[in-house]
Scaffold this motif. Structure first.
Motif, PDB file in Angstrom:
ATOM      1  N   MET A  87       0.712  -1.196  -0.110  1.00  0.00           N
ATOM      2  CA  MET A  87      -0.078  -0.081  -0.026  1.00  0.00           C
ATOM      3  C   MET A  87       0.890   1.128   0.263  1.00  0.00           C
ATOM      4  SD  MET A  87      -3.098  -1.104   2.669  1.00  0.00           S
ATOM      5  CE  MET A  87      -3.977   0.256   2.049  1.00  0.00           C
ATOM      6  N   SER A  88       2.013   1.236   0.848  1.00  0.00           N
ATOM      7  CA  SER A  88       2.786   2.296   0.761  1.00  0.00           C
ATOM      8  C   SER A  88       4.109   1.923   1.380  1.00  0.00           C
ATOM      9  CB  SER A  88       2.206   3.408   1.602  1.00  0.00           C
ATOM     10  OG  SER A  88       2.274   3.354   3.262  1.00  0.00           O
ATOM     11  N   PHE A 110       1.517  -2.944   4.280  1.00  0.00           N
ATOM     12  CA  PHE A 110       1.526  -4.331   3.545  1.00  0.00           C
ATOM     13  C   PHE A 110       0.058  -4.933   3.857  1.00  0.00           C
ATOM     14  CE2 PHE A 110       5.877  -4.161   4.765  1.00  0.00           C
ATOM     15  CZ  PHE A 110       6.306  -3.565   3.720  1.00  0.00           C
ATOM     16  N   SER A 111      -0.241  -5.714   2.808  1.00  0.00           N
ATOM     17  CA  SER A 111      -1.351  -6.857   2.972  1.00  0.00           C
ATOM     18  C   SER A 111      -0.606  -7.893   3.893  1.00  0.00           C
ATOM     19  CB  SER A 111      -1.991  -7.323   1.603  1.00  0.00           C
ATOM     20  OG  SER A 111      -0.828  -8.253   1.124  1.00  0.00           O
ATOM     21  N   MET A 171      -6.909   5.149  -3.179  1.00  0.00           N
ATOM     22  CA  MET A 171      -6.318   3.887  -3.085  1.00  0.00           C
ATOM     23  C   MET A 171      -5.279   3.503  -3.970  1.00  0.00           C
ATOM     24  SD  MET A 171      -6.470   0.461  -4.261  1.00  0.00           S
ATOM     25  CE  MET A 171      -7.746   0.253  -5.389  1.00  0.00           C
ATOM     26  N   GLN A 172      -4.122   2.869  -3.321  1.00  0.00           N
ATOM     27  CA  GLN A 172      -2.933   2.454  -4.228  1.00  0.00           C
ATOM     28  C   GLN A 172      -2.596   1.236  -3.830  1.00  0.00           C
ATOM     29  OE1 GLN A 172       0.040   5.306  -4.920  1.00  0.00           O
ATOM     30  NE2 GLN A 172      -1.089   6.997  -5.044  1.00  0.00           N
ATOM     31  N   LEU A 173      -2.364   0.345  -4.519  1.00  0.00           N
ATOM     32  CA  LEU A 173      -2.114  -1.036  -4.415  1.00  0.00           C
ATOM     33  C   LEU A 173      -1.098  -1.755  -5.394  1.00  0.00           C
ATOM     34  CD1 LEU A 173      -4.985  -3.092  -2.726  1.00  0.00           C
ATOM     35  CD2 LEU A 173      -2.486  -2.631  -1.510  1.00  0.00           C
ATOM     36  N   SER A 174      -0.122  -2.379  -5.107  1.00  0.00           N
ATOM     37  CA  SER A 174       0.763  -2.829  -6.137  1.00  0.00           C
ATOM     38  C   SER A 174       1.432  -4.379  -5.695  1.00  0.00           C
ATOM     39  CB  SER A 174       2.128  -1.772  -6.415  1.00  0.00           C
ATOM     40  OG  SER A 174       2.876  -1.719  -5.374  1.00  0.00           O
TER      41      SER A 174
END
Length: 518
Positions: A350-351, A367-368, A446-449
């Motif tokens: 997430m960041s 994190f997830s 929202m930002q996820l990678s």
């Protein structure tokens, strides 16, 4: 009484004198052994050493037209029929066993020796392989789903040679028949469509169905016989025989496939096993063996394309690939060892997002992962992450760290398993510390990678489902593993799924995880 040989004069009166044939070396020929006479040999010494009984001596003397059994000429040859020789039923030792194999229904055990009695049937199960060390030193390697009948297995102890006849009904069999300087080993493989006979060579027989079989020679020469003819096949060539037909002419075997694109470490599951396609090939025979920590065959199959994507556990593996011509002949094998290090998969990030700029040196890692998930973060000044500047473990999916210095940094994250060992790392992210208040990056929405896959035309799908509420799932799809939304997510716990797919059929669920949003 042949146990006590009569004097030479008595033999001289009984037998007609004919010269012995000359030969340079001892070898097996048809149903006879051509024994080269040595200085000091007599018919009786030869009979004691090689015949099953001294009672066979008169037949041997008559066959070779010997006048004086005590005056044999050195360096000439003596024809000895195999049926007269000292012999016993051959045996074989199971030197290697993967999966299951039976002998007449009895389970075989590695390290044990078994008699090869005529009429007995040896079977191997799916994903099984068997190696038999024959009494004379030849090695027979049997692949999965094989069934063959022992027709004959005879050992001649005085020469150390054997005669073996195996009838293979299905499966494949690799044969390495050793050369015996005294008497050649005779090894015959019968299939529903052909008979392959060899004496001291290396070859492979594959029965794909009841109507055809393929013989591939890697050393020496074999004779392949069919319904209406035979074909001599030399090393580097093969022959295909169909039921009721003569064997095909010698066909050059395909070279070993080029497995150089296969990486030494597989960080993804399903694994991405790809090799260089060979021109003119119809298929590839692949075998995958797990070698560590436990040894087992994963699969043995025929593939149309030069790629394979099996789902694999962490461990060490060996891949064997053979190219196959349209006529069914397979070529030389290529082998490649590799390590699978794919679990546990790295978390979603997430960041900080890739390329983030920090006003100061404090960085928030998110994190997830559920409560109790552990991570390892690695930090470096170089994008190749060598050398590492720092590394630390995190015991929750949200933590803040203070960097020792400003400037450009690179980092990765891995999830830890139950033993505290890291799985594969994420992609490499960059960030800049001490960028200043006005140049800092402020996350909106929202930002996820996630980590990218080394696959062409890959598609990445992210699914978010808020737990505890009857709400519609959010589904995001992209050609890169990065997803964003201008709206922030509701606070709560989300079930998150990250999947990867390609047009040619690759499918992977990268992770099923929990995402905590506050």
């Amino acid at each position: 009484n042949f146990g006590h040989p009569p004097p030479p004069a008595m033999h001289a009166k009984r037998l007609i004198a004919l010269p012995l044939s000359l030969a340079g070396t001892s070898h097996a020929d048809g149903n006879d052994w051509q024994y080269t006479i040595k200085p000091g040999d007599t018919l009786w010494s030869i009979a004691r050493a090689h015949l099953g009984s001294l009672a066979h001596a008169p037949a041997l003397q008559k066959l070779n037209a010997i006048r004086n059994p005590y005056a044999l000429k050195p360096d000439t040859t003596l024809r000895i029929p195999l049926q007269l020789m000292r012999q016993h039923g051959a045996s074989a030792t199971v030197t290697d066993l993967v999966g299951e194999a039976t002998l007449d229904g009895q389970a075989l055990d590695a390290g044990r020796r078994y008699p090869l009695e005529a009429g007995k049937i040896i079977r191997t199960g799916p994903n099984s392989a068997l190696k038999l060390l024959m009494e004379e030193g030849s090695l027979v390697s049997i692949g999965p789903n094989a069934r063959f009948v022992i027709k004959e297995a005879t050992h001649f102890p005085s020469t150390g040679a054997s005669t073996t006849w195996l009838s293979i009904e299905s499966g494949s069999m690799d044969n390495s028949v050793v050369k015996n300087p005294l008497m050649q080993n005779r090894h015959t493989i019968q299939t529903p469509s052909a008979i392959t006979a060899v004496r001291g060579t290396g070859f492979r027989v594959n029965v794909a169905d009841s109507d055809s079989s393929a013989t591939e020679v890697v050393e020496g020469q074999v004779e392949v016989s069919g319904h209406s003819g035979s074909q001599a096949v030399a090393a580097g060539f093969g022959s295909v025989t169909r039921r009721g037909e003569a064997p095909s002419g010698s066909i050059k075997l395909p070279a070993a496939p080029d497995l150089s694109p296969l990486p030494a470490v597989q960080a993804f599951s399903p694994a991405i096993l790809q090799w260089v396609p060979a021109e003119g090939m119809a298929a590839y025979q692949v075998n995958l063996m797990r070698t560590q920590p436990s040894r087992r065959m994963v699969d043995d199959k025929l593939l149309k394309a030069a790629q394979w994507h099996p789902a694999l556990e962490n461990g060490q593996y060996q891949l064997t690939v053979r190219s196959q011509l349209p006529n069914g002949l397979q070529g030389y094998p290529a082998k490649q060892d590799f390590v699978v290090h794919a679990h546990p998969t790295p978390p979603l990030v997430m960041s900080p997002a890739d390329g983030s700029r920090l006003a100061g040196r404090q960085v928030s890692f998110r994190f997830s992962g559920d409560t109790g998930t552990r991570y390892r973060v690695a930090l470096s000044r170089r994008p190749d992450m060598q050398p590492l500047a720092a590394s630390w473990d995190i015991s929750q999916p949200d933590t803040t760290r203070q960097l020792e210095d400003g400037g450009q940094w690179y980092w990765q994250v891995a999830r830890l398993d139950k033993q505290g060992k890291p799985g594969p790392y994420s992609q490499t992210y960059s960030l800049q510390a001490d960028a200043g208040l006005w140049r800092a990056t402020y996350q909106r929405g929202m930002q996820l990678s996630g980590r990218p896959y080394p696959l062409a035309n890959a598609r990445y799908q992210l699914t978010l489902q808020l737990l505890g509420r009857d709400s519609q799932a959010f589904v995001y799809s992209n050609d890169k593993p990065a997803w964003q939304d201008s709206e922030r997510l509701y606070s709560g716990r989300y079930r998150v799924s990250y999947k990867v797919s390609t047009p040619d059929g690759y499918q992977a669920t990268e992770l099923e995880d929990i995402l905590l949003v506050d």
